[in-house]
Design a protein around this motif. Structure first.
Motif, mmCIF file in Angstrom:
data_model
loop_
_atom_site.group_PDB
_atom_site.id
_atom_site.type_symbol
_atom_site.label_atom_id
_atom_site.label_comp_id
_atom_site.label_asym_id
_atom_site.label_seq_id
_atom_site.Cartn_x
_atom_site.Cartn_y
_atom_site.Cartn_z
ATOM 1 N N GLY A 77 31.013 47.759 28.925
ATOM 2 C CA GLY A 77 30.839 48.282 30.271
ATOM 3 C C GLY A 77 29.904 49.478 30.343
ATOM 4 N N ASP A 78 29.301 49.828 29.230
ATOM 5 C CA ASP A 78 28.452 51.019 29.199
ATOM 6 C C ASP A 78 26.996 50.583 29.029
ATOM 7 N N ASP A 79 26.145 50.946 29.986
ATOM 8 C CA ASP A 79 24.729 50.561 29.882
ATOM 9 C C ASP A 79 24.101 51.108 28.607
ATOM 10 N N ALA A 80 24.592 52.276 28.204
ATOM 11 C CA ALA A 80 24.018 52.895 26.999
ATOM 12 C C ALA A 80 24.222 51.997 25.777
ATOM 13 N N ASP A 96 47.486 41.318 23.304
ATOM 14 C CA ASP A 96 48.190 40.918 24.523
ATOM 15 C C ASP A 96 49.705 40.902 24.331
ATOM 16 N N GLN A 97 50.127 40.660 23.097
ATOM 17 C CA GLN A 97 51.571 40.673 22.808
ATOM 18 C C GLN A 97 52.088 42.086 22.536
ATOM 19 N N GLY A 101 48.631 48.965 23.608
ATOM 20 C CA GLY A 101 47.533 49.557 24.358
ATOM 21 C C GLY A 101 46.512 50.249 23.479
ATOM 22 N N LEU A 102 45.467 50.728 24.144
ATOM 23 C CA LEU A 102 44.400 51.437 23.444
ATOM 24 C C LEU A 102 44.841 52.863 23.175
ATOM 25 N N ALA A 103 44.582 53.348 21.994
ATOM 26 C CA ALA A 103 44.879 54.749 21.708
ATOM 27 C C ALA A 103 43.571 55.524 21.647
ATOM 28 N N GLY A 104 43.626 56.745 22.102
ATOM 29 C CA GLY A 104 42.429 57.598 22.073
ATOM 30 C C GLY A 104 41.479 57.229 23.189
ATOM 31 N N LYS A 105 40.440 58.059 23.276
ATOM 32 C CA LYS A 105 39.464 57.874 24.332
ATOM 33 C C LYS A 105 38.200 57.371 23.657
ATOM 34 N N HIS A 106 37.523 56.398 24.267
ATOM 35 C CA HIS A 106 36.309 55.922 23.613
ATOM 36 C C HIS A 106 35.268 57.026 23.590
ATOM 37 N N PRO A 107 34.649 57.280 22.431
ATOM 38 C CA PRO A 107 33.661 58.355 22.378
ATOM 39 C C PRO A 107 32.432 58.035 23.245
ATOM 40 N N SER A 108 31.817 59.071 23.740
ATOM 41 C CA SER A 108 30.623 58.897 24.570
ATOM 42 C C SER A 108 29.487 58.293 23.752
ATOM 43 N N LEU A 109 28.719 57.418 24.379
ATOM 44 C CA LEU A 109 27.569 56.808 23.700
ATOM 45 C C LEU A 109 26.301 57.625 23.915
ATOM 46 N N THR A 110 26.417 58.692 24.690
ATOM 47 C CA THR A 110 25.214 59.499 24.956
ATOM 48 C C THR A 110 25.370 60.923 24.435
ATOM 49 N N ASP A 111 26.589 61.407 24.374
ATOM 50 C CA ASP A 111 26.803 62.744 23.817
ATOM 51 C C ASP A 111 27.062 62.565 22.317
ATOM 52 N N ASN A 150 29.608 38.853 28.779
ATOM 53 C CA ASN A 150 30.296 37.593 29.058
ATOM 54 C C ASN A 150 31.089 37.068 27.868
ATOM 55 N N ASP A 151 30.668 37.487 26.658
ATOM 56 C CA ASP A 151 31.329 36.976 25.458
ATOM 57 C C ASP A 151 32.504 37.838 25.016
ATOM 58 N N VAL A 152 32.500 39.078 25.472
ATOM 59 C CA VAL A 152 33.517 40.024 25.022
ATOM 60 C C VAL A 152 34.903 39.578 25.464
ATOM 61 N N LEU A 153 35.885 39.782 24.612
ATOM 62 C CA LEU A 153 37.282 39.494 24.977
ATOM 63 C C LEU A 153 37.843 40.766 25.610
ATOM 64 N N ARG A 154 37.841 40.788 26.917
ATOM 65 C CA ARG A 154 38.024 42.051 27.642
ATOM 66 C C ARG A 154 39.420 42.634 27.521
ATOM 67 N N ILE A 155 39.431 43.930 27.271
ATOM 68 C CA ILE A 155 40.681 44.679 27.240
ATOM 69 C C ILE A 155 40.751 45.590 28.454
ATOM 70 N N SER A 156 39.616 46.144 28.820
ATOM 71 C CA SER A 156 39.544 46.977 30.015
ATOM 72 C C SER A 156 38.176 46.749 30.648
ATOM 73 N N ASP A 157 37.909 47.490 31.693
ATOM 74 C CA ASP A 157 36.585 47.365 32.315
ATOM 75 C C ASP A 157 35.501 47.950 31.415
ATOM 76 N N TYR A 158 35.924 48.691 30.422
ATOM 77 C CA TYR A 158 34.948 49.374 29.577
ATOM 78 C C TYR A 158 34.802 48.724 28.198
ATOM 79 N N VAL A 159 35.928 48.366 27.584
ATOM 80 C CA VAL A 159 35.859 47.802 26.225
ATOM 81 C C VAL A 159 36.520 46.431 26.128
#
Lengths: 423, 481
Positions: free
Chosen positions: A75-78, A114-115, A369-379, A91-100
């Motif tokens: 979900g990140d243009d970067a 999912d389980q 669920g996801l743990a942690g915050k995804h690191p920035s791709l620009t910072d 389109n190929d990604v197995l989506r977990i959220s809108d971002y990853v």
């Protein structure tokens, strides 16, 4: 910290080792002495069922796994900009959220997610990251600061701490599937064994007519002796561990009846053996397996997708096997790599050594669920992701909440605990 | 030369079979009793010269198994996808077969050579300037690199550094063939500094990046068909970044040759290499009291233009090399274990034996042409764990019982004629002297003797030797040299 486990497993281990050794005609005096040392009230209790003992399985992804193409920030243009050739398409990604989402070859892991049995830990790393494979792996395996050197491994220090004061703890406390010892297992007490297959994990006498006598002499020559200097003393301890553990494992392997389906890969075979040893009741608290080949400097599209397939299918088969055994709730798998890879792909269709990366936990006890915050791709720091989770906080959490150890005693100082496991 | 003392035999530390065998094990792969006796007669000075001053290597024809005259047609010229796929599979099969043979080829050389030090050095350089066939794939390039190590084994380090930087197998292994202007690939630059010359801590991340730029355009030109054929070094000027670079304190329009020159100006290079040679030839560990000796070696190495031969002469004549604390203190590598055992027993390396050994070396952690990673084999305690120890013991059993007899018709009683087997004690003590660098304790000897007595009572000489040798080689003592 309680050392019930040591007393218990040591007792049972030695008893089994002795019984088996006696059956083959040898009762080494060292073992007899060690067995007498067990003559105390704690050791004389009836053997406790093992079903409450928790087990940690460490999966090492060697070479530096590309976290960005494992848990993909589609979900990140970067991401698309940095990876013109290598980006996994949205389109190929197995989506977990809108971002990853997960790499398309990780469908078996997506099912676990999912389980609620898989928790990706985003942005795992450490301050002042080192981009050398060997140094960074050493940092992860010894849980050291990047400018400090630790002699022993983090799991090895757990062994030492756990079994402090015990005259002859069970060497199979840690078991590596493979033919080398991970640095994580390095410890002062010569604990930990490694094996690839149970059939090769025993000494075969060459004298058929006097097999028992030869075996007895072999035992006498393969145990600690007075006056041994390095490295002979180390070799003697290793030899004793090999002898004792092979007796137990040979016995256990003879009883394995299994029909659990696993894919055809090295990692799957290794995890299958772990599952069999767990089912057989081996006293190991920590198992260690490795999948290598992640150093994808060039033509990453040839290799990385295959690694994803191998990893995903093997881990999912392992989890399914444990569930069938009803052991899933007491087994936790922790996956790590020495670093992630550079955000910007290189000109060779690959990625260079990076910094923060992806860890994941799997098992019945993980907090979904996801743990942690995804690191920035620009910072970025020198083109690499900045870490958000210090991997030692993950270790501390696992040590305290899973293995019941004192993380400060093992890791040398406090690290904040994370909310990764179900209570 | 300042600080360097040559070892001289004394009454308490004589030049005897023990020290002669020590030299033969370290500067070679051990050998028979007769070879040990020969070195004893020569005295230490001549013995060292005999082993390390072998005649220079001569050019050799490409081994037959690498002559790919029968190579299938180039996949890139296939008429359609199916044919391409089929040709490609055939290539992969051929390469794998040839690579397996290449491993056996080297092992056979080590087993049969009359210049064991040459192979020992080639193995050192292979472990230092690592390359994995797993990545390079092309066995001809691996063979060429292996011969490069023989050519420069005792020459100047600078030549070796430059040649390895231009070596096609290395260029592929560390991706430098893809390192181009504007898009530096830093893989080679990093490992060159970290593992091949300076050692970690003697350069910065910026040095790595700038050095990668200096190696841009150092690539290969492949022969056809690409995957089985040869490849040559090629300097692609268009892909070379000739802009200004700064690394290790030097600035200029620097190229790969400059990198090698600048590396040799760094004191840490001599230090790094001397330490690595120490760990390979002298002892697994470097103790604080060894630092002074090592510093002298490094100073001399640097002062004489990084010539290796004089450095190696110093090493094998040095006081620490023969010091009691360095005898029987090194854990044998799997190659040393296997080659040493078979050379001692003068076993002919039949093809089936080589195949067995090639697979066994891999299981014991020393797959030739396929080290575990770019850092090569760390050695020492890392060779040994519960799994590899049992494998070593069982392998010797196979070699002695089924293996060697079946593969080469070996009779131990022929090979160990000098060992008296009149009674159990003579048998045990004779074989222990022959095989073990470190002695058994009194108690260990007593237990072993009880068994050998049982054996002696009702076995023929062959059986007696086989079972006793297997017992003695199934010990920690046999794992050290």
């Amino acid at each position: 910290m309680s050392c019930d486990h040591c007393v218990h497993t040591r007792r049972e281990f030695l008893t089994r080792g002795l019984t088996l050794a006696a059956a083959s005609g040898t009762v080494p005096s060292f073992l007899t002495r060690a067995a007498f040392a067990l003559d105390d009230p704690a050791a004389n209790e009836a053997p406790r069922a093992r079903a409450d003992e928790r087990i940690l399985v460490v999966l090492q992804l060697a070479g530096g796994n590309d976290g960005l193409n494992t848990l993909v920030p589609y979900g990140d243009d970067a991401y698309q900009r940095a990876r013109p050739k290598l980006a996994v398409q949205a389109n190929d990604v197995l989506r977990i959220s809108d971002y990853v989402g997960l790499h398309p070859n990780l469908a078996p892991l997506k099912a676990l997610y999912d389980q609620g049995r898989l928790a990706p830990l985003q942005g795992a790393g450490y301050p002042n990251p080192n981009r050398s494979h060997f140094r960074s792996m050493e940092i992860w395996e010894t849980a050291a600061d990047s400018d400090r050197y630790e002699h022993y491994g983090w799991i090895g220090r757990y062994f030492d701490n756990h079994c402090a004061g015990q005259p002859a703890p069970d060497p199979t406390l840690g078991l590596r599937v493979g033919r080398s010892m991970p640095q994580s297992f390095g410890n002062a007490g010569s604990l930990g064994v490694s094996l690839q297959t149970p059939e090769q994990y025993r000494w075969y006498p060459s004298d058929r007519r006097h097999a028992a006598a030869q075996q007895q002499a072999f035992a006498a020559l393969n145990q600690p002796a007075d006056g041994a200097w390095p490295p002979l003393d180390f070799l003697q301890r290793t030899a004793l561990n090999a002898r004792l553990s092979s007796a137990v494992i040979t016995d256990l392997a003879a009883k394995i009846h299994d029909a659990a389906p696993y894919p055809n890969s090295r990692l799957a075979a290794d995890l299958k053996l772990v599952a069999q040893l767990i089912a057989g009741g081996l006293g190991s608290r920590v198992y260690y397996v490795t999948l290598g080949g992640f150093d994808t400097h060039a033509n990453q599209l040839n290799d990385h997708p295959n690694l994803m397939t191998e990893m995903g299918a093997a881990v999912a088969a392992f989890v399914a096997d444990l569930e069938r055994q009803k052991n899933l709730d007491r087994v936790l798998l922790l996956a790590f790599s020495e670093f992630g890879r550079r955000v910007q792909e290189n000109y060779s269709g690959g990625t260079d050594h990076g910094a923060a990366g992806l860890m994941f936990l799997a098992g019945g006890a993980v907090k979904p669920g996801l743990a942690g915050k995804h690191p920035s791709l620009t910072d970025l720091e020198r083109g690499d992701l900045k870490f958000g989770i210090d991997f030692r906080s993950v270790y501390a959490t696992v040590l305290k909440q899973w293995l019941g150890a004192d993380p400060k005693a093992v890791l040398g100082r406090e690290f904040p605990l994370l909310d990764l496991l179900r209570a | 030369m300042s600080g360097i003392r040559t070892w001289k035999p004394t009454r308490t530390e004589p030049w005897d079979r023990r020290r002669a065998r020590h030299l033969l094990e370290r500067a070679g792969f051990g050998g028979t009793s007769a070879e040990v006796d020969r070195l004893v007669k020569m005295g230490p000075k001549d013995a060292v010269a005999h082993l390390i001053a072998y005649p220079p290597p001569v050019a050799e024809p490409l081994p037959e198994f690498l002559q790919m005259d029968t190579a299938p047609p180039d996949p890139r010229e296939a008429k359609d996808g199916a044919e391409r796929e089929q040709r490609f599979r055939e290539f992969v099969r051929m390469q794998r077969r040839a690579t397996f043979e290449l491993k056996g080829w080297w092992l056979k050389r080590m087993l049969t050579t009359e210049r064991p030090f040459e192979e020992k050095l080639a193995l050192f350089w292979h472990g230092h300037f690592t390359t994995e066939s797993d990545k390079v794939k092309n066995p001809i390039l691996l063979y060429n690199q292996n011969q490069l190590f023989r050519t420069h084994a005792r020459g100047r380090l600078g030549d070796l550094l430059l040649e390895i930087s231009r070596d096609p197998a290395m260029l592929i292994y560390l991706d430098n063939h893809l390192n181009v202007r504007g898009h530096p690939n830093e893989n080679y630059a990093r490992e060159l500094f970290e593992l091949f010359s300076l050692g970690i801590g003697h350069y910065t991340e910026q040095d790595v990046l700038e050095t990668a730029r200096a190696f841009t355009g150092w690539t290969i030109q492949r022969g056809r068909p690409a995957r089985v054929g040869t490849a040559q070094f090629m300097f692609n000027e268009r892909q070379h970044d000739d802009g200004e670079k700064t690394f290790l304190g030097r600035t200029g329009s620097l190229g790969g040759e400059d990198v090698v020159r600048i590396i040799l100006d760094q004191p840490s290079t001599a230090d790094f290499l001397c330490r690595k040679l120490w760990r390979y030839f002298v002892a697994d560990e470097i103790n604080p009291e060894d630092n002074e000796e090592l510093a002298s070696w490094a100073t001399i190495f640097r002062a004489n233009g990084y010539q290796l031969q004089p450095l190696l002469e110093i090493l094998f004549s040095s006081v620490p090399f023969y010091d009691e604390r360095n005898l029987a203190r090194r854990i044998k590598s799997p190659v040393e274990l296997v080659v040493g055992t078979l050379r001692r027993l003068q076993v002919e390396p039949a093809d089936r034996l080589l195949q067995l050994l090639t697979g066994s070396l891999k299981a014991m952690g020393q797959d030739l042409f396929d080290p575990p990673n770019v850092a090569g084999w760390h050695g020492g305690a890392e060779w040994m764990n519960t799994s590899t120890l049992l494998f070593r013991y069982n392998l010797i059993n196979v070699l002695l019982s089924g293996g060697v007899k079946r593969f080469a018709g070996l009779k131990l009683s022929d090979r160990l004629q000098g060992v008296a087997t009149g009674d159990a004690a003579a048998t045990l003590d004779g074989l222990a002297e022959e095989f073990l660098a470190a002695p058994l304790t009194t108690q260990q000897r007593e237990t072993a003797l009880a068994y050998v007595r049982t054996l002696h009572a009702d076995s023929d000489r062959e059986e007696l030797l086989r079972c006793t040798v297997h017992l003695l080689t199934s010990t920690p003592q046999y794992q050290v040299c």
